[in-house]
Design a protein around this motif. Sequence first.
Motif, PDB file in Angstrom:
ATOM      1  N   VAL A  80       0.797  -1.112  -0.041  1.00  0.00           N
ATOM      2  CA  VAL A  80      -0.144  -0.166  -0.069  1.00  0.00           C
ATOM      3  C   VAL A  80       1.054   1.221   0.068  1.00  0.00           C
ATOM      4  O   VAL A  80       0.687   2.072  -0.827  1.00  0.00           O
ATOM      5  CB  VAL A  80      -0.863   0.135   1.323  1.00  0.00           C
ATOM      6  CG1 VAL A  80      -1.723   1.348   1.362  1.00  0.00           C
ATOM      7  CG2 VAL A  80      -2.139  -1.190   1.155  1.00  0.00           C
ATOM      8  N   ILE A  81       1.742   1.319   1.012  1.00  0.00           N
ATOM      9  CA  ILE A  81       2.840   2.521   1.123  1.00  0.00           C
ATOM     10  C   ILE A  81       3.354   2.696  -0.629  1.00  0.00           C
ATOM     11  O   ILE A  81       3.600   3.798  -1.001  1.00  0.00           O
ATOM     12  CB  ILE A  81       3.968   2.303   2.111  1.00  0.00           C
ATOM     13  CG1 ILE A  81       3.136   2.454   3.408  1.00  0.00           C
ATOM     14  CG2 ILE A  81       4.844   3.482   1.823  1.00  0.00           C
ATOM     15  CD1 ILE A  81       4.133   2.018   4.638  1.00  0.00           C
ATOM     16  N   ASN A  82       4.022   1.625  -1.125  1.00  0.00           N
ATOM     17  CA  ASN A  82       4.698   1.891  -2.312  1.00  0.00           C
ATOM     18  C   ASN A  82       3.697   2.346  -3.707  1.00  0.00           C
ATOM     19  O   ASN A  82       4.078   3.057  -4.353  1.00  0.00           O
ATOM     20  CB  ASN A  82       5.314   0.346  -2.872  1.00  0.00           C
ATOM     21  CG  ASN A  82       6.536   0.297  -1.607  1.00  0.00           C
ATOM     22  OD1 ASN A  82       6.973   1.040  -1.338  1.00  0.00           O
ATOM     23  ND2 ASN A  82       6.894  -1.154  -1.886  1.00  0.00           N
ATOM     24  N   LEU A 121       1.723  20.181  -5.940  1.00  0.00           N
ATOM     25  CA  LEU A 121       0.916  18.881  -6.266  1.00  0.00           C
ATOM     26  C   LEU A 121       0.516  19.164  -7.686  1.00  0.00           C
ATOM     27  O   LEU A 121       0.587  20.052  -8.383  1.00  0.00           O
ATOM     28  CB  LEU A 121      -0.617  18.815  -5.210  1.00  0.00           C
ATOM     29  CG  LEU A 121      -0.119  18.711  -3.695  1.00  0.00           C
ATOM     30  CD1 LEU A 121      -1.439  18.844  -2.853  1.00  0.00           C
ATOM     31  CD2 LEU A 121       0.895  17.637  -3.428  1.00  0.00           C
ATOM     32  N   GLY A 122      -0.028  18.029  -8.125  1.00  0.00           N
ATOM     33  CA  GLY A 122      -0.684  18.173  -9.647  1.00  0.00           C
ATOM     34  C   GLY A 122      -1.658  19.206  -9.807  1.00  0.00           C
ATOM     35  O   GLY A 122      -2.031  20.045  -9.070  1.00  0.00           O
ATOM     36  N   GLN A 129       1.845   6.450  -7.211  1.00  0.00           N
ATOM     37  CA  GLN A 129       0.615   6.926  -7.724  1.00  0.00           C
ATOM     38  C   GLN A 129       0.792   8.597  -7.702  1.00  0.00           C
ATOM     39  O   GLN A 129       0.087   9.350  -8.325  1.00  0.00           O
ATOM     40  CB  GLN A 129      -0.770   6.476  -7.067  1.00  0.00           C
ATOM     41  CG  GLN A 129      -0.795   5.062  -7.712  1.00  0.00           C
ATOM     42  CD  GLN A 129      -2.108   4.428  -6.700  1.00  0.00           C
ATOM     43  OE1 GLN A 129      -2.486   5.051  -5.826  1.00  0.00           O
ATOM     44  NE2 GLN A 129      -2.484   3.074  -6.923  1.00  0.00           N
ATOM     45  N   GLY A 130       1.378   9.225  -6.824  1.00  0.00           N
ATOM     46  CA  GLY A 130       1.469  10.687  -6.443  1.00  0.00           C
ATOM     47  C   GLY A 130       2.428  11.408  -7.590  1.00  0.00           C
ATOM     48  O   GLY A 130       3.336  10.710  -7.842  1.00  0.00           O
ATOM     49  N   ALA A 139      -0.952  14.134  -2.669  1.00  0.00           N
ATOM     50  CA  ALA A 139      -0.819  14.597  -1.393  1.00  0.00           C
ATOM     51  C   ALA A 139      -0.289  13.173  -0.494  1.00  0.00           C
ATOM     52  O   ALA A 139       0.642  13.087   0.127  1.00  0.00           O
ATOM     53  CB  ALA A 139      -2.159  15.205  -0.681  1.00  0.00           C
ATOM     54  N   LEU A 140      -1.068  11.909  -0.883  1.00  0.00           N
ATOM     55  CA  LEU A 140      -0.939  10.737  -0.446  1.00  0.00           C
ATOM     56  C   LEU A 140       0.504  10.351  -0.668  1.00  0.00           C
ATOM     57  O   LEU A 140       1.264   9.438   0.017  1.00  0.00           O
ATOM     58  CB  LEU A 140      -1.884   9.629  -0.762  1.00  0.00           C
ATOM     59  CG  LEU A 140      -3.213  10.242  -0.040  1.00  0.00           C
ATOM     60  CD1 LEU A 140      -4.475   9.118  -0.533  1.00  0.00           C
ATOM     61  CD2 LEU A 140      -3.403  10.351   1.352  1.00  0.00           C
ATOM     62  N   GLY A 141       0.992  10.398  -2.126  1.00  0.00           N
ATOM     63  CA  GLY A 141       2.338  10.000  -2.359  1.00  0.00           C
ATOM     64  C   GLY A 141       3.323  10.707  -1.435  1.00  0.00           C
ATOM     65  O   GLY A 141       4.187  10.164  -1.285  1.00  0.00           O
TER      66      GLY A 141
END
Length: 191
Positions: free
Chosen positions: A88-90, A112-113, A95-96, A121-123
């Motif tokens: 999940v972390i990877n 951010l994009g 994806q970010g 942000a999660l990336g």
Amino acid sequence: MRAGFPDFRLGNVLATSFTGTLSERHGNAVERIPVPHRLVDWLAVNGLAVDSCTPAQLDLARELREAIHAAATAAAVQEALPASAVQVINDRSAQGRAAAILTPEGERRWRLGPASCVEDALGVIAADAISIIAGERDGKLALCASPTCRAAFFDTSQSRTRKWCDMNTCGNRQKKARFNANQRKNAGSVT
């Protein structure tokens, strides 16, 4: 902060602060991002402002939060990292599409994009988790000594012997309980 929600517990390390959006995991759990707009608030406070958040993005964020918590906890007690948490972390990191930028003041900020989306942000949060779990930063992962909390935190104190995730909450609560127990014990022995 919006009224009606528990305050955020903010720290100096993005990834472990993010795991603190669910506190008292072994007691009466406190969810600090119960609705999508609270995630928007938390991200803004941490320099990752996004335009909006959907319920599905909130689910992705919570999944990342729990993966970071599981991996950081395992690293703190020197156990093998859970494969599902690592995945999940990877995935969130990959994806970010955020980019680190340097401000004129010499500080790092995140861009951010174009849509300022939650996934970017999660990336950033996932990349921060990778750097602390991989041991790339000066400090060590530890677990809060509070039996109801047990949050993973990143100890950057000089001695690396910090006991509490947050002295203002867990530390004070434990010290107050110890003081009250001593007062009761002393009151019982006076007779």
